[in-house]
Design a protein around this motif. Structure first.
Motif, PDB file in Angstrom:
ATOM      1  N   VAL A  70       0.744  -1.175   0.241  1.00  0.00           N
ATOM      2  CA  VAL A  70      -0.034  -0.142   0.286  1.00  0.00           C
ATOM      3  C   VAL A  70       1.521   0.969   0.084  1.00  0.00           C
ATOM      4  O   VAL A  70       2.283   1.246   0.429  1.00  0.00           O
ATOM      5  CB  VAL A  70      -0.734   0.245   1.184  1.00  0.00           C
ATOM      6  CG1 VAL A  70      -1.789  -1.190   1.147  1.00  0.00           C
ATOM      7  CG2 VAL A  70      -0.198  -0.333   2.315  1.00  0.00           C
ATOM      8  N   PRO A  71       0.287   2.743  -0.542  1.00  0.00           N
ATOM      9  CA  PRO A  71       1.222   3.682  -0.895  1.00  0.00           C
ATOM     10  C   PRO A  71       2.048   4.117   0.689  1.00  0.00           C
ATOM     11  O   PRO A  71       3.605   4.223   0.292  1.00  0.00           O
ATOM     12  CB  PRO A  71       0.280   4.508  -1.145  1.00  0.00           C
ATOM     13  CG  PRO A  71      -1.051   3.870  -2.024  1.00  0.00           C
ATOM     14  CD  PRO A  71      -0.971   2.601  -1.412  1.00  0.00           C
ATOM     15  N   ASP A 110       2.451   0.454  -5.654  1.00  0.00           N
ATOM     16  CA  ASP A 110       1.929   0.655  -5.370  1.00  0.00           C
ATOM     17  C   ASP A 110       0.721  -0.536  -5.286  1.00  0.00           C
ATOM     18  O   ASP A 110       0.183  -0.797  -6.272  1.00  0.00           O
ATOM     19  CB  ASP A 110       1.537   1.745  -4.567  1.00  0.00           C
ATOM     20  CG  ASP A 110       1.101   2.411  -5.905  1.00  0.00           C
ATOM     21  OD1 ASP A 110       0.283   2.849  -6.039  1.00  0.00           O
ATOM     22  OD2 ASP A 110       2.380   3.040  -5.670  1.00  0.00           O
ATOM     23  N   SER A 111       0.101  -0.198  -4.257  1.00  0.00           N
ATOM     24  CA  SER A 111      -1.475  -1.027  -4.870  1.00  0.00           C
ATOM     25  C   SER A 111      -2.006  -0.453  -5.711  1.00  0.00           C
ATOM     26  O   SER A 111      -3.708  -0.761  -5.431  1.00  0.00           O
ATOM     27  CB  SER A 111      -1.663  -2.033  -3.307  1.00  0.00           C
ATOM     28  OG  SER A 111      -1.934  -1.174  -2.101  1.00  0.00           O
ATOM     29  N   ASP A 112      -2.199   0.731  -5.452  1.00  0.00           N
ATOM     30  CA  ASP A 112      -2.958   1.470  -6.300  1.00  0.00           C
ATOM     31  C   ASP A 112      -2.905   0.927  -7.703  1.00  0.00           C
ATOM     32  O   ASP A 112      -3.263   2.083  -8.639  1.00  0.00           O
ATOM     33  CB  ASP A 112      -2.829   3.213  -6.641  1.00  0.00           C
ATOM     34  CG  ASP A 112      -3.757   3.060  -4.888  1.00  0.00           C
ATOM     35  OD1 ASP A 112      -4.080   2.694  -4.530  1.00  0.00           O
ATOM     36  OD2 ASP A 112      -3.236   4.841  -4.413  1.00  0.00           O
ATOM     37  N   HIS A 113      -1.350   0.881  -8.062  1.00  0.00           N
ATOM     38  CA  HIS A 113      -1.457   0.397  -9.764  1.00  0.00           C
ATOM     39  C   HIS A 113      -0.762  -1.284  -9.740  1.00  0.00           C
ATOM     40  O   HIS A 113      -0.062  -1.516  -9.749  1.00  0.00           O
ATOM     41  CB  HIS A 113      -0.150   1.057  -9.647  1.00  0.00           C
ATOM     42  CG  HIS A 113      -0.465   2.516  -9.953  1.00  0.00           C
ATOM     43  ND1 HIS A 113      -0.350   3.230  -9.201  1.00  0.00           N
ATOM     44  CD2 HIS A 113      -0.949   3.021 -11.305  1.00  0.00           C
ATOM     45  CE1 HIS A 113      -0.140   4.623  -8.895  1.00  0.00           C
ATOM     46  NE2 HIS A 113      -0.874   4.739 -10.625  1.00  0.00           N
ATOM     47  N   ASN A 137     -10.572  -6.229  -6.682  1.00  0.00           N
ATOM     48  CA  ASN A 137      -9.816  -5.637  -7.589  1.00  0.00           C
ATOM     49  C   ASN A 137      -8.470  -6.574  -8.164  1.00  0.00           C
ATOM     50  O   ASN A 137      -7.829  -6.489  -9.285  1.00  0.00           O
ATOM     51  CB  ASN A 137      -9.343  -4.208  -7.125  1.00  0.00           C
ATOM     52  CG  ASN A 137     -10.228  -2.726  -7.260  1.00  0.00           C
ATOM     53  OD1 ASN A 137     -11.379  -3.142  -7.734  1.00  0.00           O
ATOM     54  ND2 ASN A 137     -10.252  -2.348  -7.122  1.00  0.00           N
TER      55      ASN A 137
END
Ligand code: LMR
Length: 329
Positions: free
Chosen positions: A43-44, A72-75, A113
């Motif tokens: 995570v960021p 990062d887990s946003d990508h 996701n």
């Protein structure tokens, strides 16, 4: 030169992730001739910890480590790009007094996701091992969002229970753990699981012939394995980490290594109706493989006692599936 194997680990900076990465990089899991590229995913807010882990990986100078990527887990798609193995650790661990299922509404959504990103980006042959709890149902959620990734490429971790059961049986019999084989874990990685002593063997003999204290087998043995995670949390103030990492790696090794004759390994997989378990759940089963294709191990004896135990844990899996109905497409 052998092509490198790409392995992603989510929750890479957590205790389980940290205990996993160095052994993946060392050649222990895929062999000393197979280069490994690690994809560390976090995570960021924790990304800077990955820089430190990267330094330590470099400082081990593992000849098999062919690269380290940090994502990062946003990508997530970038993180899973071309991965052959994905080990899904990243999730909130349970605290004392909780059951793993209490995490379902917290962790379940993460896996929607995750499944989509695996389908979009991972290699065609990707194998996924879900560690984050409740791992059976998280696996069900993720695979439901990745319908193009064949179901036989998804696993949830019951290996920690297999290892715990083997250790308990070895201790009771006064034999080394290497003497114990064919330990199946049926159902859910939870307090309802059934660690199968009926088909397990010690020195090649059925456990109930070697351990004649059947009251212990049906009582303390089962409850000790079922409650071991909670016992570790109580004693350590945190959930198991090194043993969980070890079990995740044992799972990967068992998937890529032919199963010794007369034995099995345990993992939770998509149920196909084998042994009377309802299809469409991710349930612990005994498996064998030639190192490429696994199958449900045949010939396990299910007596009345075992049937009751299996039905109970499968009922819990159905209940978990109902609880996350809205997360299943
Ligand atoms: C374990 O079995 O130790 C892990 O799944 C952590 C937990 O919550 O028990």
């Amino acid at each position: 030169m052998t092509a490198p194997i790409h392995v992603a680990v989510t929750g890479a900076a957590g205790q389980i992730g940290y205990a996993t990465l160095f052994r993946l990089a060392s050649g222990e899991i895929f062999g000393s001739h197979r280069p490994v590229v690690l994809h560390l995913i976090e995570v960021p807010p924790v990304m800077s910890a990955l820089d430190g882990i990267h330094m330590e990986l470099d400082d081990c100078a593992f000849p098999t480590l062919a690269g380290v990527q940090k994502h990062d887990s946003d990508h997530l798609e970038d993180g899973f790009r071309d991965c052959n193995f994905v080990i899904l650790v990243g999730s909130i661990p349970r605290k004392q007094g909780m059951e793993r299922a209490d995490l379902i509404r917290i962790n379940g959504p993460i896996f929607t996701n995750t499944g989509k990103a695996i389908q979009a980006a991972a290699a065609k042959d990707v194998r996924v091992v879900v560690v984050g709890n409740p791992c059976n149902t998280n696996c069900l959620i993720a695979m439901s969002h990745a319908p193009d990734v064949p179901r036989n490429q998804w696993f949830a971790m019951t290996r920690l229970d297999q290892n715990r059961a083997a250790a308990q049986l070895a201790h009771k019999a006064g034999r080394p753990v290497a003497a114990v084989s064919n330990v199946a874990i049926w159902g859910n990685h939870s307090a309802t699981q059934f660690p199968d002593f009926v088909n397990a063997k010690i020195d090649g003999k059925p456990v109930p012939e070697v351990i004649t204290d059947h009251a212990w087998l049906k009582g303390d043995f089962i409850s000790t394995v079922q409650q071991r995670g909670a016992a570790v949390i109580k004693a350590r103030g945190a959930s198991s980490a090194a043993s969980a990492a070890n079990a995740a790696l044992d799972t990967v090794k068992s998937i890529v290594t032919p199963t010794p004759a007369g034995s099995c390994f345990s993992a939770a997989v998509w149920s196909d109706g084998s042994y009377g378990i309802e299809p469409g759940l991710v349930t612990g089963l005994p498996l064998t493989t030639d190192g490429h294709n696994w199958r449900v191990a045949a010939g396990f004896k299910i007596d009345e006692f075992s049937r009751t135990q299996i039905d109970k844990t499968v009922a819990e899996l159905k209940q978990e599936r109902d609880t996350v109905k809205d997360l299943l497409p």
